[in-house]
Every structure is written in C-alpha cells, then in structure tokens.
Design an enzyme around this catalytic site. Structure first.
Site, PDB file in Angstrom:
ATOM      1  N   PRO A  31       0.833  -1.210   0.000  1.00 21.56           N
ATOM      2  CA  PRO A  31       0.000   0.000   0.000  1.00 21.56           C
ATOM      3  C   PRO A  31       0.865   1.256   0.000  1.00 21.56           C
ATOM      4  O   PRO A  31       1.827   1.360   0.763  1.00 21.56           O
ATOM      5  CB  PRO A  31      -0.774  -0.126   1.325  1.00 21.56           C
ATOM      6  CG  PRO A  31       0.130  -0.927   2.211  1.00 21.56           C
ATOM      7  CD  PRO A  31       0.835  -1.893   1.307  1.00 21.56           C
TER       8      PRO A  31
ATOM      9  N   SER B 114       7.863  -5.747   8.332  1.00 21.16           N
ATOM     10  CA  SER B 114       8.122  -4.494   7.623  1.00 21.16           C
ATOM     11  C   SER B 114       8.528  -3.408   8.607  1.00 21.16           C
ATOM     12  O   SER B 114       8.020  -3.363   9.733  1.00 21.16           O
ATOM     13  CB  SER B 114       6.855  -4.051   6.873  1.00 21.16           C
ATOM     14  OG  SER B 114       6.962  -2.712   6.429  1.00 21.16           O
TER      15      SER B 114
ATOM     16  N   HIS C 174       8.288  -0.278   7.344  1.00 22.36           N
ATOM     17  CA  HIS C 174       7.685   0.817   6.582  1.00 22.36           C
ATOM     18  C   HIS C 174       8.697   1.455   5.626  1.00 22.36           C
ATOM     19  O   HIS C 174       8.674   2.660   5.369  1.00 22.36           O
ATOM     20  CB  HIS C 174       7.115   1.882   7.529  1.00 22.36           C
ATOM     21  CG  HIS C 174       5.812   2.464   7.057  1.00 22.36           C
ATOM     22  ND1 HIS C 174       4.592   2.010   7.489  1.00 22.36           N
ATOM     23  CD2 HIS C 174       5.536   3.466   6.192  1.00 22.36           C
ATOM     24  CE1 HIS C 174       3.619   2.698   6.921  1.00 22.36           C
ATOM     25  NE2 HIS C 174       4.172   3.587   6.121  1.00 22.36           N
TER      26      HIS C 174
ATOM     27  N   ARG D 139      10.654   4.481   6.944  1.00 23.00           N
ATOM     28  CA  ARG D 139      10.011   5.793   7.043  1.00 23.00           C
ATOM     29  C   ARG D 139       9.537   6.165   8.441  1.00 23.00           C
ATOM     30  O   ARG D 139       9.084   7.278   8.653  1.00 23.00           O
ATOM     31  CB  ARG D 139       8.811   5.844   6.079  1.00 23.00           C
ATOM     32  CG  ARG D 139       9.221   5.843   4.624  1.00 23.00           C
ATOM     33  CD  ARG D 139       8.052   5.585   3.689  1.00 23.00           C
ATOM     34  NE  ARG D 139       7.022   6.603   3.736  1.00 23.00           N
ATOM     35  CZ  ARG D 139       7.101   7.807   3.167  1.00 23.00           C
ATOM     36  NH1 ARG D 139       8.213   8.161   2.518  1.00 23.00           N
ATOM     37  NH2 ARG D 139       6.093   8.653   3.226  1.00 23.00           N
TER      38      ARG D 139
ATOM     39  N   GLY E  46      12.995  -2.766   1.034  1.00 17.01           N
ATOM     40  CA  GLY E  46      14.315  -2.846   0.422  1.00 17.01           C
ATOM     41  C   GLY E  46      14.453  -3.750  -0.778  1.00 17.01           C
ATOM     42  O   GLY E  46      15.550  -3.850  -1.347  1.00 17.01           O
TER      43      GLY E  46
END
Length: 451
Positions: free
Chosen positions: A101, A298, A300, A303, A375
């Site tokens: 997403p 994850s 993110h 971020r 990544g």
C-alpha cells in the site's frame, strides 16, 4: 502472469530487434531518476524520503548483501518449467509478489490508485489499498472489479482513534469486495521526515490522500456537520478542517494495544487479518496468540523509526521460529528437483500445517503466512527473502516509480521484470521451485570458508 516469466525478457529482445524499440528501463536506479523528472520535487521527496537520517532505509538495502546465494550446478533445472506459484489464504497466485500500500498516488499519476489496482488484476497480484489513498474504497474496487472472486484486493487500515469510523471503513471495504484486512501498526504518528519538513509539505492538509475519509458517511456526519467537504457548497475552510480531522484521527499519536485486535475481528468478520509492521520475534509470537492470519514483516521502508534493525534480519528470526526453517548450515546440493528438501512448519508449536488434520486444527492455530517488505529491488532480493521465510514479497517504491513514468503499464512492467529476474535467478542457481527456497541455499557474508 501465466507461463514462464522469462518470456518477458525474450519479448524485449525480439521487439528490439524487429522494431528498434527499447523497454521502460529495467534498472531500478534509472527508473527512480526518470520518475523524479516527471513529478514534483515535493512528491518525489515524499515517497523517496525516510525517517530522520534515513539510516534504516539504507540498512534495509545493505542487509541483502549480508546473505549470499550459493548456486548449484547440474541440478536438473528447466527454465520453461520453473514454479513460482504461491499459496496465500487459500488462493494460489502465479508469483510470490504483493503490491504494497502507498498513499497519495495522485502525486505520481492522474490515474492514481485505479491504475495500480488494475495492474494488479491484470497480472494476478494482490493489490493493497491504502487508507491514505487518492481514490475511494468503492471507486477503486469498481475500477478493478475487485468484487470478482478471481481479483484480489486487500484493504490496508490506518487504525482511526474513533472506533465507529474504524467500523465504517472496514465494513465499506468488505462490502466493496476486498478479501483481506491489512492493519498497519507502526504509523499511529508520522516519523520525523526531514525532506517533507524542509519542503513544509503535508499532502493531506490540501485534500490529497484523504479520499477514503472524505467519502465516509460516518466521517461526514460526525466531523463535517453532515456536509460533504468536497461538495459545491463547501468552502476552502470546510475542506481544510475536514483534512485536519482526518489526519488527527488516523495519526492520533497514541498506540493501540494487543487486546484491541478482537474489535477488528468483530468488524471484519470472516476473512484474513494481516498485521503489518511486525519487527520482532516477540511481537510475531504475540500476533500468533492474537489470532493473526498473516504477519507482514516491515519497517515501513525505513520511514518511521530511524536506526532500526533491517526488515530482512527480522524476517530471518521470525522465519526460523514460525516456519521452523533450519539455521544457516553449509548449503547442500540439490541433485533431484523432485526430491529437494522443502521448508517445514513447526507443528508442535503452531499446530498443524495448512493441509493438516482439521480436528487438530480446531485446537491449535495454523501458522500465519509471512509477508515481507522493505528494500527489495531485484529478483535476487526477493529470492533471499523467500529463502529466509517469507511466503510472499511485497513491493513498494519500485512500482510507484513505474506508475510515475508509465501509469498502469509502468506498474505492470516493474512486476514483469521482477518476476522474470526472480525466475532466472532461481533456475540459474539450481532451484526449480520457490518451495525449495530455505536458508540452506544461502551463506552469510563472512562464513564463506565453511562452504
């Protein structure tokens, strides 16, 4: 994507020979730069940037260099018969990829989420719709026919602080045909993002990336005095006020608790619930105890938390525990693809495997599916993630740059390239099927003398 994925490579060469045409670049670095030329500075920084010093982003990339593939020769592999089929939540997909997403896609292409969802449907890849989308739940579902059984859309929830709004968003997604609920756990507040701060850029305040919220009947009634903030009679102040409310609701600055997950199951009902943002073995085990159908490993894309552990290192620990994968041993030699060893589940810990006895299944949970992101830039990256325990690999920034350059076709091109790259890399390394991927096909950097 039926049939050998390597056909895409052959198609590029053949078309180039016959017509002189060249494809959308197959190199990630070049695609990123091409996208940068086509979109606004603020838009590029919003997607390309990460938290604080951006060390977590770099750590994600560097982590892939710490595991190396050990190719096997004379392994009876056949590129025309390579198998990348992946089973997720009872459905078999032709490749192990998922569309991550990403919000505010209107910054990157006018067709935004519709183009991305349609690309997913065209390729048979699950599309994940962000709460921060530029297109409403209903409009993107309609554009991509997500109500059809064969088309797979997942709805990603940024968990609002208002429980009735949470219920409304979830039930809208279920009604529209989305087949899984992805709950993002790591973004109850935005990370410190210097690129956005230096641009003084928050797209949500100007009405971008809030389509799901501003189209929600409960949100309009409760927070907009019943007046659609996008309507003809609405003022600029009405829109701004609604946007501020939307941001505050999905980024309240207060984390949820494990005990609250039961509420989501009540709202969602039957169907998979995936917890996204898991970054430790402890949390993975708690996710199992909470009844999660899927764990999305994850950070993110770097971020949120600066200086964090790479997602790949998290996956290696979680994969060993939940999937019962072996430790990093001296790579063996696969001599017969039909007898190659395959990863096994930890039945004693997590109950039966996916095809086990149903009586035992009623007493013990089946292990959750593991999805991985952060990544991945090429087929070898995906191969390593699958070997370390992922059932599926989610892709983010690469397809977003493809969207920026060529819309739906650009998204499709990125995934076709990744699939062909993965297929070739596997078979050239002596691996016929993704089911054969496990840590024994890798060696950690520094342990090469043990080969």
């Amino acid at each position: 994507m039926e049939g050998p994925k390597v056909q895409y490579m052959r198609q590029i060469y053949l078309e180039g020979y016959q017509t002189g045409n060249k494809p959308q670049t197959t190199k990630y670095a070049e695609l990123r730069l091409e996208a940068q030329k086509r979109i606004s500075k603020e838009g590029f920084n919003y997607a390309d940037g990460s938290a604080s010093t951006e060390k977590t982003y770099q750590t994600n990339l560097n982590a892939f260099d710490q595991w190396q593939i050990v190719p096997r020769m004379l392994a009876d592999t056949d590129i025309t018969d390579a198998n990348m089929k992946t089973e997720l939540f009872g459905t078999t997909f032709q490749t192990p990829f998922v569309i991550s997403p990403i919000g505010v896609q209107e910054l990157y292409h006018e067709d935004a989420d519709k183009a991305t969802a349609q690309a997913g449907v065209a390729l048979g890849i699950p599309y994940t719709h962000s709460t921060a989308a530029s297109t409403s739940i209903e409009d993107v579902a309609s554009a991509a026919d997500l109500d059809k059984e064969e088309n797979h859309g997942w709805y990603q929830l940024y968990w609002p602080s208002d429980e009735k709004l949470t219920e409304s968003l979830i039930k809208r997604a279920k009604k529209a045909g989305f087949k899984a609920l992805v709950v993002t756990l790591d973004t109850f507040a935005l990370g410190w993002r210097p690129r956005d701060l230096n641009d003084a850029f928050n797209p949500f305040l100007s009405g971008k990336g809030v389509a799901n919220m501003l189209s929600d009947p409960y949100f309009i009634e409760q927070y907009c005095e019943g007046k659609d903030p996008r309507g003809k009679e609405a003022t600029k102040e009405d829109l701004f006020g609604a946007c501020v409310q939307a941001v505050n609701l999905v980024n309240p600055g207060i984390s949820r608790k494990w005990s609250e997950l039961a509420t989501l199951r009540k709202f969602w009902g039957d169907g998979p619930i995936i917890l996204k943002g898991i970054q430790s073995l402890l949390d993975a085990n708690r996710a199992v105890e909470a009844g999660a159908d899927g764990i999305w490993v994850s950070n993110h894309g770097g971020r949120q938390v600066d200086g964090a552990i790479s997602s790949l290192h998290c996956l290696s620990a979680i994969g060993r525990s939940i999937r019962g994968l072996p430790l990093y041993l001296t790579p063996g030699i696969i001599t017969d693809r039909n007898k190659a060893s395959q990863p096994t589940d930890l039945g004693l810990v997590y109950g039966v495997g996916r095809e086990g006895d149903e009586d035992r299944a009623s007493k013990q949970r089946r292990r959750p599916y593991l999805i991985f992101d952060s990544g991945v830039r090429c087929g070898a990256d995906a191969m390593k993630a699958l070997a370390l325990g992922a059932d599926a690999v989610a892709i983010g920034r690469p397809w977003l740059w493809g969207l920026s350059v060529n819309g739906q076709e650009g998204v499709e091109t990125v995934f076709k390239g990744l699939a062909a790259d993965l297929e070739l890399n596997m078979t050239l390394a002596g691996i016929q099927s993704t089911t054969q991927l496990n840590p024994n096909i890798l060696v950690k950097a520094g342990q090469e003398p043990h080969l």
